[in-house]
Design an enzyme around this catalytic site. Structure first.
Site, short mmCIF file in Angstrom:
data_model
loop_
_atom_site.label_atom_id
_atom_site.label_comp_id
_atom_site.label_asym_id
_atom_site.label_seq_id
_atom_site.Cartn_x
_atom_site.Cartn_y
_atom_site.Cartn_z
N LYS A 120 11.67 13.02 -8.38
CA LYS A 120 12.26 13.03 -8.25
C LYS A 120 13.50 13.84 -8.81
CE LYS A 120 10.46 8.27 -7.03
NZ LYS A 120 9.74 8.86 -5.87
N SER A 136 14.00 1.45 -3.41
CA SER A 136 13.59 3.14 -2.87
C SER A 136 13.87 3.20 -0.73
CB SER A 136 12.26 2.87 -3.37
OG SER A 136 10.66 2.35 -2.76
N HIS A 138 14.88 6.55 -8.88
CA HIS A 138 15.30 6.83 -7.73
C HIS A 138 17.45 7.03 -8.69
CE1 HIS A 138 12.65 7.55 -5.11
NE2 HIS A 138 12.16 5.46 -5.31
C1 LIG Z 1 10.77 3.05 -7.25
C2 LIG Z 1 9.70 3.82 -8.28
N1 LIG Z 1 9.02 3.99 -8.35
C3 LIG Z 1 7.96 4.70 -9.47
C4 LIG Z 1 7.26 5.70 -8.88
C5 LIG Z 1 6.27 6.50 -8.83
O1 LIG Z 1 6.96 8.09 -9.19
P1 LIG Z 1 6.06 8.42 -9.15
O2 LIG Z 1 6.33 9.70 -7.71
O3 LIG Z 1 6.13 10.26 -10.22
O4 LIG Z 1 4.67 8.72 -9.30
C6 LIG Z 1 8.24 5.59 -7.10
C7 LIG Z 1 7.68 6.61 -6.59
O5 LIG Z 1 7.11 6.78 -5.59
C8 LIG Z 1 9.27 5.03 -6.83
O6 LIG Z 1 9.71 4.75 -6.18
#
Ligand SMILES: Cc1ncc(COP(=O)(O)O)c(C=O)c1O
Length: 371
Positions: free
Chosen positions: A231, A179, A207
């Site tokens: 996303k 990320s 992502h």
């Molecule tokens: C790699 C990753 N996993 C999980 C999440 C969590 O997802 P969410 O924003 O739907 O809680 C995110 C994002 O924020 C992320 O970047």
């Protein structure tokens, strides 16, 4: 005595400020990437709305229709009376999309990772976790009380050696697209390695709008594919896809699924409409546009997350402020989110960015960072 907690909180906030790590929310009047901040026009390069589906008419209409039919909230947890037809319909399509038997919705991607890593973790489990995994994975490992072994980022030789040296039940967990760096895990090699080692692979594809995708023959009963609705799917929520046995276990054991209110019907309907677009010719066209947009900013870069690593925290803050002055929002990412000395601008690109927006970004970066 009444002073103990206020004093402690004041000391903590002062420490964060003096470390230069203070953060606060900013309210932005945005629809898609464009809008206003404090009355000034701005373009955001910080959203994970990779395909621009948060403002797609069909997605918005689906949310409206669900609101009219079922109202705003679901009122309770899924296992009580929170399930509407839309929840299981979306789960069926998510499972098919991921090539798995079943899928399960969570309220967020964060809670999906907490659920998976607590249910499949435990004191007798070793979790092998990539050094650059997302915070929700790190916290899920803690919640599971597993033994955690961190392997060097994307280093499969290191992982293989660690797996070979361990005994008992093993889990390997990784982001498929990291990320903060926007680089990719080699998911097929990881899946093959896990098969050899008898490890469960948990793949966080939050992502993964442009891949990498798992080869069909590697999607077996020891793979769990976690994703988010928040996303590329333009809504809110998370999910896990896997075999029937694994998903049934999550339904019965994942506390972040059981003890929380089901997603709202409107969020579910929006995500479902977005998924249909993703899987259609229009989705292909949006991904092709996103690909071209990425190539204009950094040719060949594998994902819409484009980091510009500047090193020091002040350099990143200055670069972000310079872009903000010309109406472009590109956040500075600093420790503790990234390692000290690797502060950066993090550009998140979307199919909704117009050519003109990208021209402005590229020109501002060229001028500003050359100085
Ligand atoms: C790699 C990753 N996993 C999980 C999440 C969590 O997802 P969410 O924003 O739907 O809680 C995110 C994002 O924020 C992320 O970047």
């Amino acid at each position: 005595l009444s002073d103990i907690w206020p004093r402690w909180a004041a000391e903590q906030t002062a420490a964060i400020r003096s470390a230069g790590q203070w953060r606060q929310n900013q309210d932005l009047d945005l629809l898609g990437p464009a809008g206003f901040a404090d009355g000034e026009p701005v373009v955001s390069f910080a959203s994970n709305d990779y395909l621009g589906l948060t403002s797609h008419p069909a997605v918005v209409a689906a949310a409206h229709a669900a609101l009219d039919r079922w109202g705003t909230g679901s009122g309770s947890a899924r296992l009580i009376v929170g399930s509407r037809p839309g929840h299981s319909e979306l789960e069926t399509d998510l499972a098919e999309w991921k090539g798995c038997e079943r899928a399960l919705l969570f309220s967020t991607g964060f809670s999906a990772n907490l659920g998976v890593l607590s249910v499949f973790g435990g004191a007798d489990v070793t979790v092998f976790s990539d050094a650059l995994n997302h915070a929700s994975i790190i916290d899920g490992c803690k919640l599971g009380r597993s033994r955690v072994v961190v392997y060097r980022h994307n280093d499969l030789d290191h992982l293989a050696a660690l797996l070979a040296a361990a005994s008992g039940r093993k889990v390997v967990v990784t982001d498929s697209v990291f990320s903060m760096d926007g680089d990719l895990a080699s998911v097929n090699n990881l899946a093959a390695l896990c098969l050899d080692a008898g490890a469960l692979l948990v793949l966080d594809e939050a992502h993964g709008v442009l891949g990498p995708d798992l080869a069909t023959d590697l999607i077996g009963p020891t793979v769990l594919r976690m994703g988010t609705l928040s996303k590329a799917l333009g809504s809110l929520g998370g999910f896990v896809a896997g075999s029937t046995a694994m998903i049934d276990l999550l339904v019965n054991r994942a506390r972040s699924f059981i003890f929380t209110t089901a997603s709202s019907p409107a969020d579910v309907a929006a995500a479902h409409a977005a998924l249909a677009i993703c899987r259609s010719d229009e989705g292909e066209r949006l991904r092709a546009r996103l690909r071209r947009t990425i190539d204009r900013v950094r040719p060949g870069h594998p994902s819409p997350i484009v980091p510009i690593v500047l090193g020091g925290e002040q350099a990143a803050l200055d670069a972000s402020a310079m872009l903000r002055k010309v109406g472009l929002i590109v956040p500075a990412i600093r420790p503790p989110t990234v390692a000290p000395g690797s502060s950066r601008l993090r550009i998140a690109l979307s199919a909704a960015h117009t050519d003109d927006m990208i021209d402005r970004l590229v020109a501002a970066l060229r001028e500003g960072l050359a100085q």
